[in-house]
Design a protein around this motif. Structure first.
Motif, PDB file in Angstrom:
ATOM      1  N   LEU A  95      48.423 -20.585 -58.862  1.00  0.00           N
ATOM      2  CA  LEU A  95      47.157 -20.582 -59.579  1.00  0.00           C
ATOM      3  C   LEU A  95      47.407 -20.848 -61.047  1.00  0.00           C
ATOM      4  O   LEU A  95      48.338 -20.297 -61.638  1.00  0.00           O
ATOM      5  CB  LEU A  95      46.454 -19.232 -59.407  1.00  0.00           C
ATOM      6  CG  LEU A  95      46.228 -18.775 -57.968  1.00  0.00           C
ATOM      7  CD1 LEU A  95      45.567 -17.395 -57.950  1.00  0.00           C
ATOM      8  CD2 LEU A  95      45.392 -19.788 -57.196  1.00  0.00           C
ATOM      9  N   VAL A 106      39.987 -21.910 -62.659  1.00  0.00           N
ATOM     10  CA  VAL A 106      41.303 -21.695 -62.064  1.00  0.00           C
ATOM     11  C   VAL A 106      41.595 -22.864 -61.135  1.00  0.00           C
ATOM     12  O   VAL A 106      40.846 -23.123 -60.191  1.00  0.00           O
ATOM     13  CB  VAL A 106      41.389 -20.362 -61.298  1.00  0.00           C
ATOM     14  CG1 VAL A 106      42.790 -20.189 -60.691  1.00  0.00           C
ATOM     15  CG2 VAL A 106      41.057 -19.192 -62.213  1.00  0.00           C
ATOM     16  N   ILE A 108      43.950 -24.505 -58.294  1.00  0.00           N
ATOM     17  CA  ILE A 108      45.008 -24.311 -57.314  1.00  0.00           C
ATOM     18  C   ILE A 108      45.970 -25.465 -57.557  1.00  0.00           C
ATOM     19  O   ILE A 108      45.737 -26.590 -57.116  1.00  0.00           O
ATOM     20  CB  ILE A 108      44.451 -24.302 -55.881  1.00  0.00           C
ATOM     21  CG1 ILE A 108      43.477 -23.136 -55.703  1.00  0.00           C
ATOM     22  CG2 ILE A 108      45.590 -24.242 -54.865  1.00  0.00           C
ATOM     23  CD1 ILE A 108      42.719 -23.164 -54.397  1.00  0.00           C
ATOM     24  N   ALA A 134      42.301 -16.211 -56.922  1.00  0.00           N
ATOM     25  CA  ALA A 134      41.830 -17.020 -58.049  1.00  0.00           C
ATOM     26  C   ALA A 134      40.551 -16.410 -58.632  1.00  0.00           C
ATOM     27  O   ALA A 134      40.408 -16.284 -59.850  1.00  0.00           O
ATOM     28  CB  ALA A 134      41.580 -18.459 -57.603  1.00  0.00           C
ATOM     29  N   VAL A 150      36.691 -22.374 -59.294  1.00  0.00           N
ATOM     30  CA  VAL A 150      38.015 -22.562 -58.704  1.00  0.00           C
ATOM     31  C   VAL A 150      38.036 -23.977 -58.161  1.00  0.00           C
ATOM     32  O   VAL A 150      37.104 -24.400 -57.471  1.00  0.00           O
ATOM     33  CB  VAL A 150      38.288 -21.535 -57.576  1.00  0.00           C
ATOM     34  CG1 VAL A 150      39.623 -21.829 -56.895  1.00  0.00           C
ATOM     35  CG2 VAL A 150      38.268 -20.117 -58.130  1.00  0.00           C
TER      36      VAL A 150
END
Length: 195
Positions: A95, A106, A108, A134, A150
């Protein structure tokens, strides 16, 4: 590293805008444990990067120095979560907090399983935990603004089930792009330099 002619790669960008967007995966028979790497560990994180990404042409970080790894992993909101199966790392999710003035997104940054763990229902389990972590990142990094998004990108070089896993977890496609990329004739594999 010898490169082939350019290959057309399609990249798909996906996002969630609220924690309630997450659709958890069904737990596999052996769900394992997802644990955060609690200390900056360049050697371990480089191992995960190479072991998971070797078959998918993850090349960028293979040339990073130790100091580059330390700098990346030491940033506030950078977290590595590992799925452990019977004492063995089976996969990981990284993350990357991207704070703005009033909110944090955030990314990935990396996600995947080591080759021997693919096809056992573990990818959905790991991605579910990663997305949940996250969304709760600010709980562990209270100096960051609240998380309001996210996101992730995946491409046609990734595993064949990657995109389906992201959409099954409630991530929505918001953009696609195509780009010519020069790649080695074969991926480096999980043991770079050993072929």
């Amino acid at each position: 590293m010898r490169l082939t002619d350019h290959m057309l790669v399609t990249t798909t960008y996906l996002e969630q805008s609220a924690p309630t967007d997450l659709r958890p995966a069904t737990m596999p028979d052996e769900p394992g444990r997802v644990v955060r790497v609690g200390e900056v560990s360049p050697a371990f994180c480089r191992f995960l990067y190479a072991a998971v990404g070797g078959d998918w042409f993850w090349l960028q970080r293979l040339t990073w120095t130790y100091d580059e790894w330390v700098a990346w992993l030491s940033r506030p909101g950078c977290e590595t979560w590992v799925l452990w199966q019977h004492g063995t790392p089976a996969g990981y999710i990284e993350l990357d907090a991207q704070p703005g003035a009033t909110s944090t997104q955030v990314e990935i940054a990396y996600f995947g399983l080591l080759p021997r763990f693919i096809g056992r229902g573990l990818g959905g389990r790991l991605l579910t935990a990663g997305i949940a972590n996250a969304w709760s990142l600010r709980d562990r990094w209270p100096g960051l603004p609240p998380v309001d998004r996210v996101w992730v990108h995946t491409c046609t070089l990734d595993g064949e089930h990657a995109l389906a896993n992201y959409t099954a977890r409630g991530m929505r496609v918001y953009r696609t792009s195509e780009q010519d990329e020069a790649l080695p004739e074969v991926s480096p594999g999980p043991w770079p330099g050993a072929r």
